[in-house]
Design a protein around this motif. Sequence first.
Motif, mmCIF file in Angstrom:
data_model
loop_
_atom_site.group_PDB
_atom_site.id
_atom_site.type_symbol
_atom_site.label_atom_id
_atom_site.label_comp_id
_atom_site.label_asym_id
_atom_site.label_seq_id
_atom_site.Cartn_x
_atom_site.Cartn_y
_atom_site.Cartn_z
ATOM 1 N N TYR A 76 105.309 -20.575 58.998
ATOM 2 C CA TYR A 76 104.201 -19.797 58.964
ATOM 3 C C TYR A 76 104.289 -18.476 59.924
ATOM 4 O O TYR A 76 103.130 -18.106 60.487
ATOM 5 N N GLN A 77 105.374 -18.322 60.420
ATOM 6 C CA GLN A 77 105.341 -17.168 61.373
ATOM 7 C C GLN A 77 105.800 -15.928 60.579
ATOM 8 O O GLN A 77 106.288 -16.014 59.453
ATOM 9 N N LYS A 78 105.716 -14.670 61.343
ATOM 10 C CA LYS A 78 106.290 -13.326 60.806
ATOM 11 C C LYS A 78 107.368 -13.112 61.931
ATOM 12 O O LYS A 78 107.167 -13.566 63.207
ATOM 13 N N PRO A 79 108.271 -12.017 61.532
ATOM 14 C CA PRO A 79 109.126 -11.490 62.817
ATOM 15 C C PRO A 79 108.248 -10.977 63.922
ATOM 16 O O PRO A 79 107.194 -10.209 63.634
ATOM 17 N N SER A 80 108.383 -11.387 64.892
ATOM 18 C CA SER A 80 107.793 -10.693 66.244
ATOM 19 C C SER A 80 108.436 -11.110 67.680
ATOM 20 O O SER A 80 109.668 -11.539 67.395
ATOM 21 N N GLN A 81 107.863 -10.311 68.510
ATOM 22 C CA GLN A 81 108.497 -10.436 69.781
ATOM 23 C C GLN A 81 108.591 -11.935 70.307
ATOM 24 O O GLN A 81 109.597 -12.498 70.576
ATOM 25 N N GLN A 82 107.604 -12.761 70.070
ATOM 26 C CA GLN A 82 107.537 -14.121 70.366
ATOM 27 C C GLN A 82 108.535 -15.023 69.773
ATOM 28 O O GLN A 82 109.218 -15.996 70.423
ATOM 29 N N LEU A 83 108.591 -14.817 68.529
ATOM 30 C CA LEU A 83 109.608 -15.602 67.741
ATOM 31 C C LEU A 83 110.984 -15.128 68.060
ATOM 32 O O LEU A 83 111.737 -16.168 68.219
ATOM 33 N N ARG A 84 111.227 -14.066 68.192
ATOM 34 C CA ARG A 84 112.617 -13.663 68.798
ATOM 35 C C ARG A 84 113.082 -14.398 70.071
ATOM 36 O O ARG A 84 114.191 -14.881 70.078
ATOM 37 N N GLN A 86 111.477 -17.147 71.318
ATOM 38 C CA GLN A 86 111.739 -18.427 71.110
ATOM 39 C C GLN A 86 112.969 -18.801 70.643
ATOM 40 O O GLN A 86 113.903 -19.920 70.813
ATOM 41 N N LEU A 87 113.612 -18.255 69.604
ATOM 42 C CA LEU A 87 114.836 -18.264 69.036
ATOM 43 C C LEU A 87 115.763 -18.103 69.958
ATOM 44 O O LEU A 87 116.975 -19.004 70.156
ATOM 45 N N ALA A 88 115.928 -17.428 70.807
ATOM 46 C CA ALA A 88 116.795 -16.819 71.765
ATOM 47 C C ALA A 88 116.784 -18.031 72.714
ATOM 48 O O ALA A 88 118.153 -18.407 73.202
ATOM 49 N N GLU A 89 115.826 -18.677 73.184
ATOM 50 C CA GLU A 89 115.901 -19.952 74.075
ATOM 51 C C GLU A 89 116.357 -21.075 73.445
ATOM 52 O O GLU A 89 117.160 -21.804 74.215
ATOM 53 N N ILE A 90 115.988 -21.367 72.110
ATOM 54 C CA ILE A 90 116.707 -22.477 71.534
ATOM 55 C C ILE A 90 118.123 -22.142 71.390
ATOM 56 O O ILE A 90 119.087 -23.070 71.566
ATOM 57 N N GLY A 91 118.595 -20.955 70.972
ATOM 58 C CA GLY A 91 119.891 -20.887 70.950
ATOM 59 C C GLY A 91 120.607 -20.887 72.172
ATOM 60 O O GLY A 91 121.901 -21.448 72.071
ATOM 61 N N ARG A 92 120.151 -20.648 73.468
ATOM 62 C CA ARG A 92 120.898 -21.051 74.387
ATOM 63 C C ARG A 92 121.053 -22.358 74.805
ATOM 64 O O ARG A 92 122.210 -22.821 75.308
ATOM 65 N N TYR A 93 120.073 -23.123 74.523
ATOM 66 C CA TYR A 93 120.156 -24.555 74.714
ATOM 67 C C TYR A 93 121.542 -25.118 73.721
ATOM 68 O O TYR A 93 122.277 -25.877 73.809
ATOM 69 N N LYS A 148 114.323 -11.961 77.798
ATOM 70 C CA LYS A 148 114.753 -12.829 78.663
ATOM 71 C C LYS A 148 116.393 -13.108 78.906
ATOM 72 O O LYS A 148 116.904 -14.178 79.436
ATOM 73 N N SER A 149 117.108 -12.221 78.059
ATOM 74 C CA SER A 149 118.415 -12.442 77.959
ATOM 75 C C SER A 149 119.165 -12.426 79.241
ATOM 76 O O SER A 149 118.682 -11.284 80.058
ATOM 77 N N PRO A 150 120.119 -13.025 79.639
ATOM 78 C CA PRO A 150 120.930 -12.860 80.915
ATOM 79 C C PRO A 150 121.432 -11.601 80.977
ATOM 80 O O PRO A 150 121.741 -10.866 80.036
ATOM 81 N N LYS A 151 121.545 -11.267 82.334
ATOM 82 C CA LYS A 151 121.930 -9.566 82.691
ATOM 83 C C LYS A 151 123.210 -9.469 82.607
ATOM 84 O O LYS A 151 123.909 -8.449 82.360
ATOM 85 N N GLN A 152 124.059 -10.539 82.813
ATOM 86 C CA GLN A 152 125.640 -10.149 82.972
ATOM 87 C C GLN A 152 126.201 -9.725 81.428
ATOM 88 O O GLN A 152 125.720 -10.207 80.441
ATOM 89 N N ALA A 153 127.086 -8.992 81.562
ATOM 90 C CA ALA A 153 127.588 -8.125 80.318
ATOM 91 C C ALA A 153 128.494 -9.356 79.798
ATOM 92 O O ALA A 153 129.599 -10.038 80.305
ATOM 93 N N THR A 154 128.324 -9.531 78.415
ATOM 94 C CA THR A 154 129.245 -10.409 77.511
ATOM 95 C C THR A 154 130.421 -9.664 76.911
ATOM 96 O O THR A 154 130.458 -8.732 77.168
ATOM 97 N N ASN A 155 131.300 -10.508 76.665
ATOM 98 C CA ASN A 155 132.514 -9.996 75.805
ATOM 99 C C ASN A 155 131.857 -8.940 74.655
ATOM 100 O O ASN A 155 132.511 -7.896 74.572
ATOM 101 N N GLY A 156 131.218 -9.201 73.886
ATOM 102 C CA GLY A 156 130.545 -8.848 72.666
ATOM 103 C C GLY A 156 129.854 -7.388 73.536
ATOM 104 O O GLY A 156 130.073 -6.352 72.870
#
Length: 288
Positions: A76-84, A86-93, A148-156
């Motif tokens: 029931y969501q649409k693409p949004s800043q909040q959803l983005r 939320q997904l990033a936080e779940i992805g980090r876990y 909220k992405s970590p500031k350190q530069a990744t390899n990518g």
Amino acid sequence: MNAQTYEIWKEEAAYGEYIAQLAVMSLVDEADLTPKPGLVDRNSSGSHSDMTIETMHRSAYALKDTFVKMAEVSFYQKPSQQLREQLAEIGRYGEQDMFKATGGVNTHKGAIWSLGLLASAAAINGPNVTAWQITQTAGAIARYPDRKSPKQATNGKKVRHRYGVPGAVGEAQQGFPHIMIYALPALKKAREKGASERHAKLDALLSLMASLDDTCILHRGGKEALSITKAGARAVLKAGGSLTPAGMKALSFLDEKLVSINASPGGSADLLAAAIFLDRLSNLSAFR
């Protein structure tokens, strides 16, 4: 919770579980696909001295809850800043779960990004939609920044800036063009020729390797390694693909070359898993 709400909740929970199961199966299928140039498969560890097929399996299964949660927050969501975010936080876990399962080895960080977005988009759209609709929705989500992405530069990030390539982030933001233009058509074309699923998926992988500016290759070996990878993959396809003896001979030669220069097309492997996911999602006979 009334009866109607409960039935809707049950259906959503079942579909979220189904999406996650498909994502995990797609990662396992990609890992099991053999032989893959420079990559972990059932025959060898390719260019990865720190990984085995068992490592890849543990990692894939450890990510199921991550994909379930990504689907659940997307209904029931649409693409949004909040959803983005939320997904990033779940992805980090999810990354933490992956590292626990693998003893600290980065097996599927890129796949968490790509499959996570696609799982979310699948939940937003519901059953019976096209791969194009799912990839376009995923692209719309990816175009929001993760503040909220970590500031350190990744390899990518380092590779994208150094070589000016889109990388996994750009691929997603553009709606996964390499999946839509190369991988899924390659699967279809190989099947129409009567190829087995193994050969169809190998040809899809090779089509990705021949076209993608793979940041994993660039990180390990720079432009020269990328040039070798693309030329070698094209040579396999020109020889008739993995379905022909000449194509398999060229594939074996490419594998030896990539291992000798310690190059691994990990970005192509992640996109293959994503393509397998979308391909499986088009057949919802298991979800009833």
